[in-house]
Design a protein around this motif. Structure first.
Motif, PDB file in Angstrom:
ATOM      1  N   GLN A  29      66.227   3.543 -11.839  1.00 56.44           N
ATOM      2  CA  GLN A  29      65.401   3.078 -10.728  1.00 56.44           C
ATOM      3  C   GLN A  29      65.259   4.214  -9.720  1.00 56.44           C
ATOM      4  O   GLN A  29      66.255   4.759  -9.253  1.00 56.44           O
ATOM      5  N   PRO A  30      64.036   4.606  -9.360  1.00 53.37           N
ATOM      6  CA  PRO A  30      63.867   5.677  -8.368  1.00 53.37           C
ATOM      7  C   PRO A  30      64.564   5.334  -7.057  1.00 53.37           C
ATOM      8  O   PRO A  30      64.615   4.182  -6.635  1.00 53.37           O
ATOM      9  N   GLY A  31      65.109   6.364  -6.413  1.00 53.61           N
ATOM     10  CA  GLY A  31      65.732   6.192  -5.111  1.00 53.61           C
ATOM     11  C   GLY A  31      67.157   5.711  -5.133  1.00 53.61           C
ATOM     12  O   GLY A  31      67.743   5.447  -4.083  1.00 53.61           O
ATOM     13  N   ARG A  32      67.760   5.604  -6.316  1.00 52.81           N
ATOM     14  CA  ARG A  32      69.147   5.159  -6.401  1.00 52.81           C
ATOM     15  C   ARG A  32      70.101   6.292  -6.094  1.00 52.81           C
ATOM     16  O   ARG A  32      69.757   7.466  -6.249  1.00 52.81           O
ATOM     17  N   THR A  54      65.648  -4.117  -2.857  1.00 56.04           N
ATOM     18  CA  THR A  54      65.672  -2.749  -2.329  1.00 56.04           C
ATOM     19  C   THR A  54      67.113  -2.301  -2.107  1.00 56.04           C
ATOM     20  O   THR A  54      68.031  -3.129  -1.984  1.00 56.04           O
ATOM     21  N   LEU A  55      67.312  -1.001  -2.021  1.00 62.88           N
ATOM     22  CA  LEU A  55      68.649  -0.481  -1.757  1.00 62.88           C
ATOM     23  C   LEU A  55      69.131  -0.938  -0.385  1.00 62.88           C
ATOM     24  O   LEU A  55      70.320  -1.219  -0.188  1.00 62.88           O
ATOM     25  N   SER A  85      68.439  -3.824   1.112  1.00 61.87           N
ATOM     26  CA  SER A  85      68.918  -5.205   1.008  1.00 61.87           C
ATOM     27  C   SER A  85      70.222  -5.271   0.228  1.00 61.87           C
ATOM     28  O   SER A  85      71.075  -6.136   0.489  1.00 61.87           O
ATOM     29  N   THR A  86      70.409  -4.349  -0.715  1.00 58.19           N
ATOM     30  CA  THR A  86      71.674  -4.277  -1.443  1.00 58.19           C
ATOM     31  C   THR A  86      72.818  -3.960  -0.489  1.00 58.19           C
ATOM     32  O   THR A  86      73.887  -4.589  -0.543  1.00 58.19           O
ATOM     33  N   TYR A  87      72.595  -2.996   0.392  1.00 50.93           N
ATOM     34  CA  TYR A  87      73.605  -2.665   1.398  1.00 50.93           C
ATOM     35  C   TYR A  87      73.893  -3.884   2.279  1.00 50.93           C
ATOM     36  O   TYR A  87      75.057  -4.181   2.592  1.00 50.93           O
ATOM     37  N   ASP A  88      72.842  -4.596   2.697  1.00 47.67           N
ATOM     38  CA  ASP A  88      73.027  -5.772   3.550  1.00 47.67           C
ATOM     39  C   ASP A  88      73.868  -6.824   2.842  1.00 47.67           C
ATOM     40  O   ASP A  88      74.782  -7.406   3.436  1.00 47.67           O
ATOM     41  N   GLU A  89      73.555  -7.090   1.584  1.00 47.82           N
ATOM     42  CA  GLU A  89      74.289  -8.116   0.835  1.00 47.82           C
ATOM     43  C   GLU A  89      75.745  -7.720   0.639  1.00 47.82           C
ATOM     44  O   GLU A  89      76.648  -8.547   0.785  1.00 47.82           O
ATOM     45  N   PHE A  90      75.967  -6.456   0.295  1.00 50.86           N
ATOM     46  CA  PHE A  90      77.346  -5.996   0.115  1.00 50.86           C
ATOM     47  C   PHE A  90      78.123  -6.136   1.417  1.00 50.86           C
ATOM     48  O   PHE A  90      79.270  -6.619   1.435  1.00 50.86           O
TER      49      PHE A  90
END
Length: 505
Positions: free
Chosen positions: A231-234, A262-263, A265-270
Motif C-alpha cells: 500500500q503506498p504511503g506505508r 488511512t494511516l 485513522s490507523t494511528y487514531d484507532e491504535f
C-alpha cells in the motif's frame, strides 16, 4: 511455444506458484505453501506434480511462506538450478525456511506420538496438541516458533507418508545453497533465452515485482508478475514501482474488493485501543514475524514519540520476529526516511518504549503473569500456530483484553473465526470463550487495497493484452477482474483456476 500454468494462488490467497514453459526454458515463479483450512496439508503434498529436475530456474518475489514455503520440497524432488531473489529476501528466507522446516519436523513428531497414544490404553493418553490436526507454517510469518533444536541430521524421505514432514531442516539448509542474490533494477539471464529484473514491490523488505522477457529480441513476450504489492504511503518500505509495459500481467488481488483505512485513522484507532485497554488489561497483537511485527513496532514508537500514547512495555514473543528485526536493521537503506527517523528516536529513548524480545518458552509463559499494561506481539499473524495461540487461550476469556488484528485473515484460519465474531474457539482441545474485544485495524496491511491495485495497473502506458488475477479469494478476484474490465478497459482479464494452463505465444 510459451505457456503459463497456475499451480497455486488461483482462486485463493495462498500457495503462489506459476510455471512458465518457453520450450527451451522452464521457469518457476514462486513456490509457496498453501495455508488455512483442513485440506492445506493435502494440497502441499499434492503440489509440485511436475518434473522438478527439468526446471531451469526459480524466481522468488519475496520471502513470505505462501510464496517460498515449498522450495525445500522442490529441491528435495530434484531441482538443482538457481533460485534468484533480492539480497534482503535471501537473508529473510534463510531464517524462515529453516523455521518452517523445524515446524514440519515437530508436527510430524507430534503426529506420530499422537498416533501411538491413540493406540495406547485410554488411561495412558496425554492431552496434547490443539485438536486442529496438522499445522503448517503461517502464510506470512513462518508459523509456530521454535520449541527446541530440530534434528539437523534428517535425510530425504523414501516415501511421503502423511506423518512425514513436508521437508526437513537438512533439506531446507541444502535448498538455501541454491539461492542467488540479485539487486533491484538489474537485468539478468536466469536461463537461455530468458531475461528478468526485480523492481521494488513495497510489500515487505526485499519484495519484488518481477519483469520477465521470453524469446528472441525480435519476438519477445514480456510477462510481469506483481508479486504482492504494498500500500503506498506505508511505513518502513518504499511505494511499489510501476512498470510501463507488458504483454501479459499476473496481478494479485488480496484486497481487490475493498479500501483500507488511512494511516492517520490507523494511528487514531491504535491510540484509542491503548488508552482504553492498558489501564485495566493487555493488548494482544497477532502479527506476522516478517514485516508486520516491524511495522507495528514503528507505529507504537511513533505514537509514543508524538505523545499520543503513554510509555509502553512491548513484548515481541517470537524468536523468528527477533531475527527478522535484525535483518531489517542490516538493510536500513531500503527503508524510507521517516522510518529511519523513528528508529533513531526509539534508540535514543529506550525508557519511553521498552521493547523486549522473548526467546525461550519460559520467557513466553512469564508474560502471562502480567495482568495489565503490556502490549504483546506474537506470531503467527493468522493465529494458525506459534506462541500467539497460548496467549489467546490465556487472554480470550478476559473481557479487559483487546485483541488487535492488523492484517488479512485467510478463510479457514483461527484469526478469521475471531474476526468474524466467533463466540467460542477451540484451542489445545479446549473450548475457549471469546470475551476479549476484537479489533481490526486495516491501515497496516502489507497488501495494496483496491485503489492501490488499480493505480498500479494504470501505470502501464499501453494496456497489457492479457491480465490474470491471482492471489485472492475467488469472489474477491472476480470483483477485481470486473473492475479491470470496466475501469481500465483491458481487452482480456481472466481469473484462472487451480492447475489451468494458458498459451501466450
Amino acid at each position: 511455444m510459451l505457456t503459463l500454468s497456475f499451480l497455486g494462488a488461483a482462486g485463493e490467497v495462498t500457495g503462489s506458484s506459476f510455471l512458465v514453459d518457453a520450450g527451451a526454458a522452464r521457469i518457476l515463479v514462486d513456490c509457496g505453501m498453501f495455508q488455512g483450512g483442513r485440506d492445506a496439508d493435502a494440497k502441499n503434498r499434492a503440489a509440485l506434480d511436475f518434473d522438478a529436475g527439468a526446471l531451469d530456474a526459480v524466481l522468488l518475489t519475496h520471502a513470505h511462506i505462501d510464496h517460498s514455503g515449498l522450495l525445500p520440497r522442490l529441491c528435495a524432488r530434484g531441482f538443482r538450478g538457481p533460485i534468484f531473489a533480492t539480497p534482503a529476501t535471501c537473508d529473510l528466507v534463510s531464517v524462515m525456511l529453516q523455521d518452517s522446516a523445524h515446524i514440519q519436523e515437530k508436527d510430524a513428531q507430534w503426529a506420530r506420538e499422537r498416533a501411538e497414544r491413540d493406540r495406547a490404553p485410554e488411561s495412558g493418553r496425554r492431552r496434547e496438541g490443539d485438536g486442529h490436526g496438522r499445522r503448517t507454517a503461517s502464510a506470512h510469518g513462518g508459523g509456530r516458533e521454535r520449541a527446541g533444536e530440530a534434528d539437523r541430521g534428517a535425510t530425504h524421505r523414501a516415501a511421503d507418508d502423511p506423518v512425514d514432514p513436508l521437508y526437513t531442516v537438512a533439506e531446507a539448509q541444502a535448498c538455501l545453497r541454491q539461492f542467488r542474490p540479485m539487486g533491484y533494477d538489474v537485468a539478468f539471464a536466469p536461463a537461455p533465452g530468458v531475461e528478468a529484473r526485480f523492481r521494488d514491490a513495497g510489500h515487505i523488505l526485499g519484495s519484488a515485482v518481477l519483469e520477465t522477457w521470453f524469446g528472441a529480441a525480435t519476438r519477445r513476450h514480456k510477462i510481469v508478475f506483481s508479486g504482492d504489492l504494498g500500500q503506498p504511503g506505508r511505513p518502513l518500505v518504499a511505494d511499489p514501482v510501476r512498470v510501463p509495459d507488458a504483454d501479459t500481467v499476473v496481478v494479485e488481488s488480496t484486497y481487490g474488493n475493498r479500501l483500507h483505512k488511512t494511516l492517520a485513522s490507523t494511528y487514531d484507532e491504535f491510540a484509542e485501543v491503548l488508552a482504553t485497554t492498558l489501564p485495566r488489561g493487555n493488548v494482544l497483537i497477532p502479527a506476522f514475524a516478517v514485516g508486520r511485527t516491524q511495522e507495528v513496532i514503528h507505529v507504537l514508537a511513533d505514537l509514543v514519540r508524538q505523545q499520543r500514547a503513554p510509555a509502553l512495555t512491548v513484548f515481541v514473543d517470537s524468536p523468528l520476529a527477533a531475527m527478522a528485526t535484525r535483518i531489517h536493521a542490516r538493510h536500513g537503506a531500503l527503508q524510507d526516511g521517516e522510518s529511519r527517523e523513528v528508529a533513531r528516536w526509539l534508540a535514543a529513548h529506550p525508557q519511553r518504549m521498552r521493547v523486549q524480545f522473548t526467546e525461550t518458552p519460559q520467557d513466553s509463559m512469564a508474560i502471562n503473569a502480567i495482568s495489565r499494561g503490556a502490549v504483546i506481539i506474537a506470531a503467527s499473524g493468522m493465529c494458525e500456530g506459534g506462541r500467539i495461540r497460548h496467549h489467546l487461550r490465556h487472554l480470550l476469556p478476559r473481557s479487559e483484553t483487546a485483541i488487535v488484528f492488523t492484517g488479512f485473515q485467510a478463510a479457514g484460519t483461527l484469526g478469521r473465526s475471531l474476526v468474524d465474531g466467533a463466540a467460542r474457539v477451540r484451542l489445545f482441545r479446549e473450548e475457549v470463550p471469546v470475551r476479549a474485544s476484537i479489533h481490526t485495524i486495516g491501515g497496516l496491511s502489507a497488501h495494496g487495497d483496491r485503489a492501490a491495485l488499480l493505480g498500479w495497473m494504470r501505470g502501464f502506458t499501453t494496456p497489457p493484452a492479457r491480465a490474470f488475477v491471482v492471489h485472492g479469494e475467488r469472489g474477491t478476484a472476480e470483483d477485481f477482474a470486473a473492475a479491470l474490465r470496466a475501469e481500465l478497459h483491458l481487452p482480456s482479464v481472466t481469473v484462472p483456476g487451480p492447475g489451468e494452463r494458458f498459451d501466450l505465444a
